[in-house]
Enzyme design. Structure first.
Site, PDB file in Angstrom:
ATOM      1  N   TYR A 176      36.595  24.096 -30.573  1.00 28.00           N
ATOM      2  CA  TYR A 176      36.562  25.368 -31.305  1.00 28.00           C
ATOM      3  C   TYR A 176      36.459  26.558 -30.335  1.00 28.00           C
ATOM      4  O   TYR A 176      37.209  27.540 -30.444  1.00 28.00           O
ATOM      5  CB  TYR A 176      35.375  25.340 -32.263  1.00 28.00           C
ATOM      6  CG  TYR A 176      35.237  26.548 -33.164  1.00 28.00           C
ATOM      7  CD1 TYR A 176      36.083  26.707 -34.265  1.00 28.00           C
ATOM      8  CD2 TYR A 176      34.258  27.506 -32.937  1.00 28.00           C
ATOM      9  CE1 TYR A 176      35.943  27.810 -35.108  1.00 28.00           C
ATOM     10  CE2 TYR A 176      34.109  28.601 -33.770  1.00 28.00           C
ATOM     11  CZ  TYR A 176      34.952  28.756 -34.855  1.00 28.00           C
ATOM     12  OH  TYR A 176      34.812  29.839 -35.681  1.00 28.00           O
ATOM     13  N   LYS A 216      39.199  29.539 -29.752  1.00 30.17           N
ATOM     14  CA  LYS A 216      38.877  30.950 -29.996  1.00 30.17           C
ATOM     15  C   LYS A 216      39.001  31.780 -28.717  1.00 30.17           C
ATOM     16  O   LYS A 216      39.320  32.965 -28.771  1.00 30.17           O
ATOM     17  CB  LYS A 216      37.469  31.070 -30.599  1.00 30.17           C
ATOM     18  CG  LYS A 216      37.346  30.434 -31.992  1.00 30.17           C
ATOM     19  CD  LYS A 216      38.250  31.115 -33.006  1.00 30.17           C
ATOM     20  CE  LYS A 216      38.039  30.618 -34.421  1.00 30.17           C
ATOM     21  NZ  LYS A 216      38.892  31.335 -35.391  1.00 30.17           N
TER      22      LYS A 216
HETATM   23  P1  NDP Z   1      36.601  28.800 -44.444  1.00 33.39           P
HETATM   24  O1  NDP Z   1      36.699  27.356 -44.135  1.00 33.39           O
HETATM   25  O2  NDP Z   1      35.732  29.237 -45.587  1.00 33.39           O
HETATM   26  O3  NDP Z   1      38.048  29.424 -44.679  1.00 33.39           O
HETATM   27  C1  NDP Z   1      39.123  29.105 -43.856  1.00 33.39           C
HETATM   28  C2  NDP Z   1      40.323  28.886 -44.735  1.00 33.39           C
HETATM   29  O4  NDP Z   1      41.444  28.520 -43.901  1.00 33.39           O
HETATM   30  C3  NDP Z   1      40.119  27.707 -45.717  1.00 33.39           C
HETATM   31  O5  NDP Z   1      40.587  28.029 -47.003  1.00 33.39           O
HETATM   32  C4  NDP Z   1      40.942  26.621 -45.066  1.00 33.39           C
HETATM   33  O6  NDP Z   1      41.392  25.605 -45.944  1.00 33.39           O
HETATM   34  C5  NDP Z   1      42.093  27.432 -44.512  1.00 33.39           C
HETATM   35  N1  NDP Z   1      42.902  26.622 -43.602  1.00 33.39           N
HETATM   36  C6  NDP Z   1      42.511  25.525 -42.905  1.00 33.39           C
HETATM   37  N2  NDP Z   1      43.569  25.000 -42.268  1.00 33.39           N
HETATM   38  C7  NDP Z   1      44.626  25.766 -42.554  1.00 33.39           C
HETATM   39  C8  NDP Z   1      45.993  25.716 -42.201  1.00 33.39           C
HETATM   40  N3  NDP Z   1      46.493  24.751 -41.417  1.00 33.39           N
HETATM   41  N4  NDP Z   1      46.828  26.667 -42.682  1.00 33.39           N
HETATM   42  C9  NDP Z   1      46.351  27.641 -43.492  1.00 33.39           C
HETATM   43  N5  NDP Z   1      45.087  27.722 -43.881  1.00 33.39           N
HETATM   44  C10 NDP Z   1      44.218  26.804 -43.416  1.00 33.39           C
HETATM   45  O7  NDP Z   1      36.120  29.531 -43.074  1.00 33.39           O
HETATM   46  P2  NDP Z   1      35.398  30.926 -42.838  1.00 33.39           P
HETATM   47  O8  NDP Z   1      35.753  31.877 -43.904  1.00 33.39           O
HETATM   48  O9  NDP Z   1      33.987  30.689 -42.513  1.00 33.39           O
HETATM   49  O10 NDP Z   1      36.084  31.380 -41.468  1.00 33.39           O
HETATM   50  C11 NDP Z   1      37.236  32.225 -41.425  1.00 33.39           C
HETATM   51  C12 NDP Z   1      37.565  32.497 -39.962  1.00 33.39           C
HETATM   52  O11 NDP Z   1      36.441  33.123 -39.321  1.00 33.39           O
HETATM   53  C13 NDP Z   1      37.850  31.231 -39.166  1.00 33.39           C
HETATM   54  O12 NDP Z   1      38.898  31.480 -38.252  1.00 33.39           O
HETATM   55  C14 NDP Z   1      36.561  30.988 -38.426  1.00 33.39           C
HETATM   56  O13 NDP Z   1      36.765  30.258 -37.253  1.00 33.39           O
HETATM   57  C15 NDP Z   1      36.117  32.411 -38.148  1.00 33.39           C
HETATM   58  N6  NDP Z   1      34.701  32.536 -37.861  1.00 33.39           N
HETATM   59  C16 NDP Z   1      33.768  32.195 -38.798  1.00 33.39           C
HETATM   60  C17 NDP Z   1      32.420  32.326 -38.501  1.00 33.39           C
HETATM   61  C18 NDP Z   1      31.384  31.986 -39.485  1.00 33.39           C
HETATM   62  O14 NDP Z   1      30.202  32.137 -39.148  1.00 33.39           O
HETATM   63  N7  NDP Z   1      31.717  31.561 -40.688  1.00 33.39           N
HETATM   64  C19 NDP Z   1      31.971  32.801 -37.196  1.00 33.39           C
HETATM   65  C20 NDP Z   1      33.031  33.128 -36.302  1.00 33.39           C
HETATM   66  C21 NDP Z   1      34.341  33.005 -36.639  1.00 33.39           C
HETATM   67  P3  NDP Z   1      40.591  24.140 -45.915  1.00 33.39           P
HETATM   68  O15 NDP Z   1      39.350  24.353 -46.684  1.00 33.39           O
HETATM   69  O16 NDP Z   1      41.565  23.204 -46.530  1.00 33.39           O
HETATM   70  O17 NDP Z   1      40.309  23.804 -44.480  1.00 33.39           O
END
Ligand code: NDP
Length: 247
Positions: free
Chosen positions: A155, A159
Site C-alpha cells: 500500500y 501511494k
Molecule cells: P473504500 O474501500 O470505502 O472505497 C474505495 C472504493 O474503491 C470501493 O467502493 C472499492 O470497491 C472501489 N474499488 C476497489 N477496487 C476498484 C477497482 N479496481 N476499480 C474501481 N473501483 C475500485 O475506501 P476509502 O473511502 O477509505 O478510501 C478511498 C481512498 O482514500 C483510497 O484510495 C484510500 O487508499 C485512500 N485513503 C484512505 C484513508 C483512510 O483512512 N480511509 C487514508 C489515506 C488514504 P470494493 O469495495 O469492491 O473494493
C-alpha cells in the site's frame, strides 16, 4: 462556495467511502458527477441518491485496472456530458501483511488498483483534457506513501508511486493548462479504517496533534479547492490532510 457549474467530474471508487463524499461535495457545487466503481449496484444507488437531491449524476461500472473498461468509461462520459474537467483518482484498496509474509498476489493487486489504475485513468483523461486545454487531476495518495508503515509495504509503495505519477503528469500536462496534484490523507474514519485493530487505531490517534481522526469531509473540501479556479497556480503538489500526523 466553489462553482463547478457546466463541469464534469469523474471520481473513481465513488460508490461509497471517501469517494462518495468527494462526489457529493463536487455535485453540491454544481458539477455533473460520474460515480465510477467496480461495485455497479452500489454506484447506481449512489447516483440515484444524488439525483434525488437534485444533482446531476450518472453511474458507470469501471474496473480501473482494465484498460478497455477505462477507455469505455471516458467515451461514455463524453457521449453523455461532452467534457471531462475534473478527475479524482480515489479507487484504492489495502491488503495488509508484514512484508516477509506478504503474498505476491497481494502485492500485485494493491499496486494494480492503487497505482496502475490511476495511471490508466490519468492517461485516458489527459487525452481529452489536452484537447480542451484545461483540466484538474487529483490523486488520493496517503500519509503512509510519505512515511511508510509496517504491514503496508504494498500500500505504501503504491501511494508513494502515485506521488511520482502526480509530479511527472504535472510536468507533462502543465503546458496544456492541466494541473495534477495529490492529497495525502492521514487517518480518516471510513469502512476501510474501521477494519483496523483497536490497538492500531489508538496508536494512530496518539500521534495526531489535532487529537482526532479525519473525516471524509476533510478530504472532500481540499479536493474541491484543488479543482477550483482558486487553485489554478498549484500543480505537482502533495497536500497532507492528516491532523499534523506528518509535518
Ligand atoms: P473504500 O474501500 O470505502 O472505497 C474505495 C472504493 O474503491 C470501493 O467502493 C472499492 O470497491 C472501489 N474499488 C476497489 N477496487 C476498484 C477497482 N479496481 N476499480 C474501481 N473501483 C475500485 O475506501 P476509502 O473511502 O477509505 O478510501 C478511498 C481512498 O482514500 C483510497 O484510495 C484510500 O487508499 C485512500 N485513503 C484512505 C484513508 C483512510 O483512512 N480511509 C487514508 C489515506 C488514504 P470494493 O469495495 O469492491 O473494493
Amino acid at each position: 462556495m466553489m462553482d463547478f457549474k457546466g463541469k464534469t467530474a469523474l471520481i473513481t471508487g465513488s460508490a461509497r467511502g471517501i469517494g462518495k463524499v468527494i462526489a457529493e461535495k463536487l455535485a453540491e457545487c454544481g458539477a455533473r458527477v460520474v460515480i465510477s466503481d467496480v461495485l455497479q449496484e452500489l454506484a447506481d444507488i449512489t447516483a440515484q441518491e444524488f439525483i434525488g437531491k437534485g444533482y446531476t449524476a450518472i453511474a458507470i461500472k469501471t474496473d480501473v485496472t482494465n484498460a478497455s473498461d477505462v477507455e469505455h468509461t471516458i467515451e461514455e462520459i463524453l457521449a453523455k456530458f461532452q467534457t471531462l474537467d475534473i478527475v479524482v483518482n480515489n479507487a484504492g484498496i489495502t491488503k495488509d501483511a508484514l512484508m516477509i509474509r506478504m503474498s505476491e498476489e497481494d502485492w500485485d493487486r494493491v499496486i494494480n488498483i492503487n497505482l496502475k489504475g490511476a495511471f490508466l485513468i490519468t492517461q485516458s483523461a489527459a487525452k481529452v483534457m489536452m484537447k480542451q486545454r484545461s483540466g484538474r487531476i487529483i490523486n488520493i495518495s496517503s500519509v503512509v506513501g510519505c512515511m511508510g508503515n509496517a504491514g503496508q509495504a504494498n500500500y505504501a509503495a503504491s501511494k508513494a508511486g502515485l506521488i511520482g505519477l502526480t509530479k511527472s503528469a504535472a510536468k507533462e500536462l502543465a503546458g496544456r493548462g492541466i494541473t495534477v496534484n495529490a492529497i495525502a490523507p492521514g487517518y480518516i474514519m471510513t469502512e476501510m479504517t474501521e477494519k483496523l485493530p483497536q490497538a492500531a487505531k489508538d496508536a494512530f490517534l496518539s500521534n495526531i496533534p489535532l487529537k482526532r481522526a479525519g473525516t471524509p469531509d476533510d478530504i472532500a473540501g481540499v479536493v474541491a479547492f484543488l479543482a477550483s479556479d482558486s487553485a489554478g497556480y498549484i500543480t505537482g503538489q502533495v497536500i497532507g490532510v492528516n491532523g499534523g500526523l506528518l509535518m
